[in-house]
Design an enzyme around this catalytic site. Structure first.
Site, PDB file in Angstrom:
ATOM      1  CE  LYS A 206      -3.582   2.370   2.562  1.00  0.00           C
ATOM      2  NZ  LYS A 206      -4.182   2.617   3.597  1.00  0.00           N
ATOM      3  CD  GLU A 212       9.485  -6.267   6.906  1.00  0.00           C
ATOM      4  OE1 GLU A 212       9.454  -4.987   6.239  1.00  0.00           O
ATOM      5  OE2 GLU A 212       9.174  -6.405   8.109  1.00  0.00           O
ATOM      6  NE  ARG A 267      -6.064  -3.642  11.204  1.00  0.00           N
ATOM      7  CZ  ARG A 267      -5.249  -2.507  11.343  1.00  0.00           C
ATOM      8  NH1 ARG A 267      -4.217  -2.384  10.764  1.00  0.00           N
ATOM      9  NH2 ARG A 267      -5.683  -1.245  12.005  1.00  0.00           N
ATOM     10  CD  GLU A 352      -1.136  -4.288  11.763  1.00  0.00           C
ATOM     11  OE1 GLU A 352      -1.872  -4.080  10.759  1.00  0.00           O
ATOM     12  OE2 GLU A 352       0.033  -4.589  11.583  1.00  0.00           O
ATOM     13  CG  HIS A 383      -3.842 -35.305  17.334  1.00  0.00           C
ATOM     14  ND1 HIS A 383      -4.236 -36.432  18.217  1.00  0.00           N
ATOM     15  CD2 HIS A 383      -5.069 -35.134  16.621  1.00  0.00           C
ATOM     16  CE1 HIS A 383      -5.242 -36.847  17.652  1.00  0.00           C
ATOM     17  NE2 HIS A 383      -5.860 -36.289  16.722  1.00  0.00           N
ATOM     18  CE  LYS A 511       6.293  -0.701   9.592  1.00  0.00           C
ATOM     19  NZ  LYS A 511       5.264   0.103   8.768  1.00  0.00           N
TER      20      LYS A 511
HETATM   21  O1  F6P Z   1       2.650  -4.210   9.941  1.00  0.00           O
HETATM   22  C1  F6P Z   1       2.336  -2.761   9.527  1.00  0.00           C
HETATM   23  C2  F6P Z   1       1.788  -2.735   8.164  1.00  0.00           C
HETATM   24  O2  F6P Z   1       1.707  -1.531   8.213  1.00  0.00           O
HETATM   25  C3  F6P Z   1       0.238  -3.307   8.159  1.00  0.00           C
HETATM   26  O3  F6P Z   1      -0.639  -2.649   8.662  1.00  0.00           O
HETATM   27  C4  F6P Z   1       0.310  -3.649   6.585  1.00  0.00           C
HETATM   28  O4  F6P Z   1      -0.562  -4.617   6.318  1.00  0.00           O
HETATM   29  C5  F6P Z   1       1.844  -4.111   6.237  1.00  0.00           C
HETATM   30  O5  F6P Z   1       2.633  -3.346   7.281  1.00  0.00           O
HETATM   31  C6  F6P Z   1       2.205  -3.887   4.959  1.00  0.00           C
HETATM   32  O6  F6P Z   1       2.038  -2.683   4.566  1.00  0.00           O
HETATM   33  P1  F6P Z   1       2.276  -2.192   2.982  1.00  0.00           P
HETATM   34  O7  F6P Z   1       1.219  -2.962   2.349  1.00  0.00           O
HETATM   35  O8  F6P Z   1       2.194  -0.675   2.958  1.00  0.00           O
HETATM   36  O9  F6P Z   1       3.512  -2.848   2.542  1.00  0.00           O
END
Ligand code: F6P
Length: 549
Positions: A206, A212, A267, A352, A383, A511
Site C-alpha cells: 500500500k 521487507e 488488513r 493489529e 493433537h 521499524k
Molecule cells: O505491519 C504494519 C503494516 O503497516 C500493516 O498494517 C500492513 O498491512 C503491512 O505493514 C504492509 O504494509 P504495505 O502494504 O504498505 O507494504
C-alpha cells in the site's frame, strides 16, 4: 463525548451480573432452556452461528446489547458505511465496504468511492483476463504460468489465505506463490523452480515503503536480470499500491501499476487490487463471488437490529469472555484444511486492529482490549494444544469454523472431521467429573487403587465456552461472508472498547529501531549509547561476519 466505558451504568450492570453468575455452568443453561440451541443461534448471509455453548443466558445477552447501544454501535456502523473519518488518528475513512457495495450499503457509500472501486476493478479485470487467456505475453513471448506475490501483512495474509482456500477446486489460472518474509530463504524457496521466462511478480505494498517488500522486490528483479540479462521488467513485474509514483520509480511501467485508495486499510484490503493474485488464480467471476458474499454480510450488518445481527452477537460473545470472564485469548479452529491460514489472517485483523491501549481520545484504557488470537486447523490442533484447552487452569474460548460438505465429495472423511469439531466443543463444555470417571473405570474393570490414582488426571472441569460457525460449503461467496463477518465483529468490539481499530502506530517503533540496528550490524555506526543487550547481540551476530555482507 461518551463517558468512559467502565463508568457507564451498562458496564457496571454487566460487572455485577458477571459476579453473580461466576460459577454458572453452561450445560445447566441447556437444562433450563430446552430451546437453547434455537434461542442462541443465528443465520445470515449463508452462515450459521451457534453461540449456545457460551456462558450467556437471555439476561446476559440483553445486558450486552444494552452496552452495544450505549457505546453507539449503531451510530458508528452508519459512520463506517457513509465514509466518515472512523479512522480518527489518521483522519481517514475505512471504506472496505465500498469495494463490494451492492444494495442499501451502496446508497450510503460516497459516490466517488464507488466510482474509484469500479474503476480499479475494471483495470484489474483487463489485466487478469489478458494473463489468464494468454494474450499477455512475457518478454520472450511465453505465457505466464507462475505468479509470485511479494508483500507482507495485509498485502500478503488475506490474498494468501483466500488463494489457498479456493485454489484446490477452482483455480485454473497460473500457480500463485506468496513471499512475505525478508528472510532470504523465503524468496529463494519461491524462486527455486520458477522459470524466468514465464514468471510474473506482483509487488504489493500500500505504502510502497515497507522494507521487507522492497528488499524482496529488488531480490526478484536481480534474479530475473541475472537469469535473462536485458529482460524488459515491464513484462514480468506488476505492482499494487496507493502510491503508484513510488512503484513507477522502482521501474514498473504505469500500465502495470494498480492503484488502491488510501481509505482501504492494509488488513481490510484483500477486496481491492491487493486481491490481484486471488483473481489471477481463480478468475474474475470467482473474485466477484467473493465480493458478493462479503456484500451479503455487509447488508445484514447494516440493516439487522442489534439483537439479530450476526457480527454484533459474535462481537458480544467476545466482549463477555474478555472483559467479564477475563479470557486472555481466543482460539480460532477452522475444521477445514483449506482454511489453515485463517488463524494468522485473523491474528492481523483482530490484533493489529484492536490491540490498543488508549481510547479514541488518547486516554489510557483501564479495561482489556483484544485477546491474543491463535490457532491451527482442526483436527491437527487436537493433537497439539487442545490438552491445555480441556485441562489447563484457564478458560480459553474457541471459535470452531466448520464446513459441512467436502467439495471433493468424500462424505466419510468429512463426517469424521465434522464429528471431531462437534465432539470437541461438547467436551469443552461438558467436561467429565470425578464420579463419572470412577464409574467408567469401574465398568472397564480397573482395580480400585488404580481408579483412585488416575481419577484426578482423567477429570475434565468443562464449562469452557465456544462458538461454532458453519459454512455449508467452502465457496468464494461463503468465504467472503465469513471474512466480512470477522471484519465487522472487530469493528463492533473496537467501538465498544472506545478505541480506533483502523490505525497501527504500534508497529512503528520496531521499524525505526530495525533501521538503526541494521546500521550497527553493517558496521556503519558504533554502538555507543545503545542498550547492553542490543550491543551484545550485535557483537555476537557479527562475530564471524555472519550478519554482515
Ligand atoms: O505491519 C504494519 C503494516 O503497516 C500493516 O498494517 C500492513 O498491512 C503491512 O505493514 C504492509 O504494509 P504495505 O502494504 O504498505 O507494504
Amino acid at each position: 463525548m461518551q463517558s468512559r466505558l467502565d463508568r457507564m451504568p451498562e458496564w457496571q450492570s454487566l460487572k455485577r451480573h458477571a459476579g453473580a453468575v461466576k460459577n454458572r455452568r453452561i450445560d445447566a443453561l441447556f437444562d433450563r432452556d430446552r430451546n437453547r440451541f434455537q434461542n442462541f443461534s443465528i443465520s445470515a448471509a449463508g452462515l450459521f452461528l451457534d453461540y449456545s455453548k457460551q456462558n450467556i443466558d437471555a439476561r446476559t445477552r440483553s445486558l450486552l446489547l444494552d452496552l452495544a447501544r450505549a457505546t453507539d454501535v449503531e451510530g458508528w456502523r452508519g459512520r463506517l458505511f457513509r465514509g466518515e473519518h472512523v479512522n480518527g488518528t489518521e483522519k481517514r475513512a475505512a471504506l472496505h465496504t465500498a469495494l463490494r457495495a451492492e444494495g442499501p450499503s451502496a446508497d450510503l457509500t460516497p459516490p466517488a468511492a464507488l466510482e474509484a472501486a469500479r474503476d480499479f476493478q475494471q483495470r484489474m479485470e483487463t489485466f487478469v483476463t489478458a494473463i489468464r487467456s494468454g494474450e499477455w505475453r512475457a518478454h520472450g513471448g511465453e505465457r505466464i504460468d507462475t505468479v509470485i506475490n511479494i508483500g507482507i501483512g495485509g498485502s500478503d495474509l488475506g490474498p494468501a489465505m483466500v488463494a489457498r482456500a479456493l485454489s484446490p477446486d477452482i483455480a485454473d489460472g497460473p500457480e500463485v506463490r506468496f513471499v512475505s518474509n525478508v528472510d532470504p530463504a523465503h524468496l529463494r524457496a519461491a524462486l527455486t523452480d520458477a522459470d524466468p521466462d514465464t514468471t510474473l511478480f506482483i509487488i504489493a505494498s500500500k505504502t510502497f515503503t515497507t522494507q521487507e517488500t522492497l528488499s524482496n522486490a529488488r531480490g526478484a528483479r536481480d534474479w530475473l536480470q541475472a537469469a535473462r540479462p536485458g529482460t524488459d521488467i515491464g513484462r514480468h513485474f506488476a505492482a499494487v499500491s496507493s502510491r503508484p509514483d513510488r512503484a513507477r520509480e522502482f521501474g514498473i511501467p504505469e500500465e502495470n501499476v494498480f492503484p488502491m485508495a488510501d481509505w482501504v486499510g492494509g488488513r481490510y484490503s484483500l477486496w481491492s487490487t491487493i486481491g490481484l493474485p486471488i483473481a489471477l488464480a481463480i478468475g474474475m467471476p470467482g473474485f466477484r463471488e467473493l465480493l458478493r458474499g462479503a456484500s451479503a454480510m455487509d447488508e445484514h450488518f447494516l440493516v439487522a437490529p442489534l439483537e439479530e445481527n450476526l457480527p454484533v452477537l459474535l462481537a458480544l460473545t467476545g466482549i463477555w469472555n474478555r472483559n467479564f470472564r477475563h479470557a486472555a485469548s481466543l482460539v480460532i479452529a477452522p475444521y477445514a484444511q483449506r482454511l489453515d491460514l485463517l488463524p494468522p489472517y485473523l491474528q492481523q485483523l483482530e490484533m493489529e486492529s484492536n490491540g490498543k491501549g488508549v481510547t479514541r481520545e488518547g486516554e489510557a484504557v483501564t479495561w482489556d482490549t483484544c485477546p491474543a488470537i491463535w490457532g491451527v486447523a482442526g483436527t491437527n490442533g487436537q493433537h497439539a494444544f487442545f490438552q491445555q484447552l480441556h485441562q489447563g487452569g484457564e478458560e480459553l474460548p474457541v471459535d470452531f469454523v466448520v464446513v459441512a460438505r467436502d467439495a471433493g465429495g468424500d462424505a466419510a472423511r468429512q463426517r469424521l472431521l465434522v464429528s471431531n469439531a462437534i465432539a470437541q466443543s461438547a467436551a469443552l463444555m461438558r467436561g467429565r467429573n470425578v464420579d463419572e470417571v470412577r464409574e467408567r473405570m469401574q465398568v472397564d474393570g480397573a482395580p480400585a487403587e488404580e481408579i483412585e490414582r488416575l481419577a484426578p488426571h482423567r477429570t475434565f472441569p468443562g464449562n469452557r465456552p465456544s462458538n461454532t460457525i458453519v459454512l455449508d460449503e467452502l465457496t468464494p461467496a461463503t468465504l467472503g461472508a465469513l471474512l466480512a463477518l470477522y471484519e465487522h465483529k472487530v469493528f463492533v468490539q473496537g467501538v465498544i472498547w472506545q478505541i480506533c481499530p483502523f490505525d497501527q502506530w504500534g508497529v512503528e517503533l520496531g521499524k525505526e529501531l530495525a533501521a538503526n540496528v541494521g546500521r550497527l550490524l553493517a558496521g556503519e555506526v558504533d554502538a555507543r549509547g545503545v542498550d547492553g543487550s542490543t550491543r551484545g547481540l550485535v557483537e555476537r551476530l557479527t562475530r564471524g561476519g555472519e550478519a554482515r555482507d
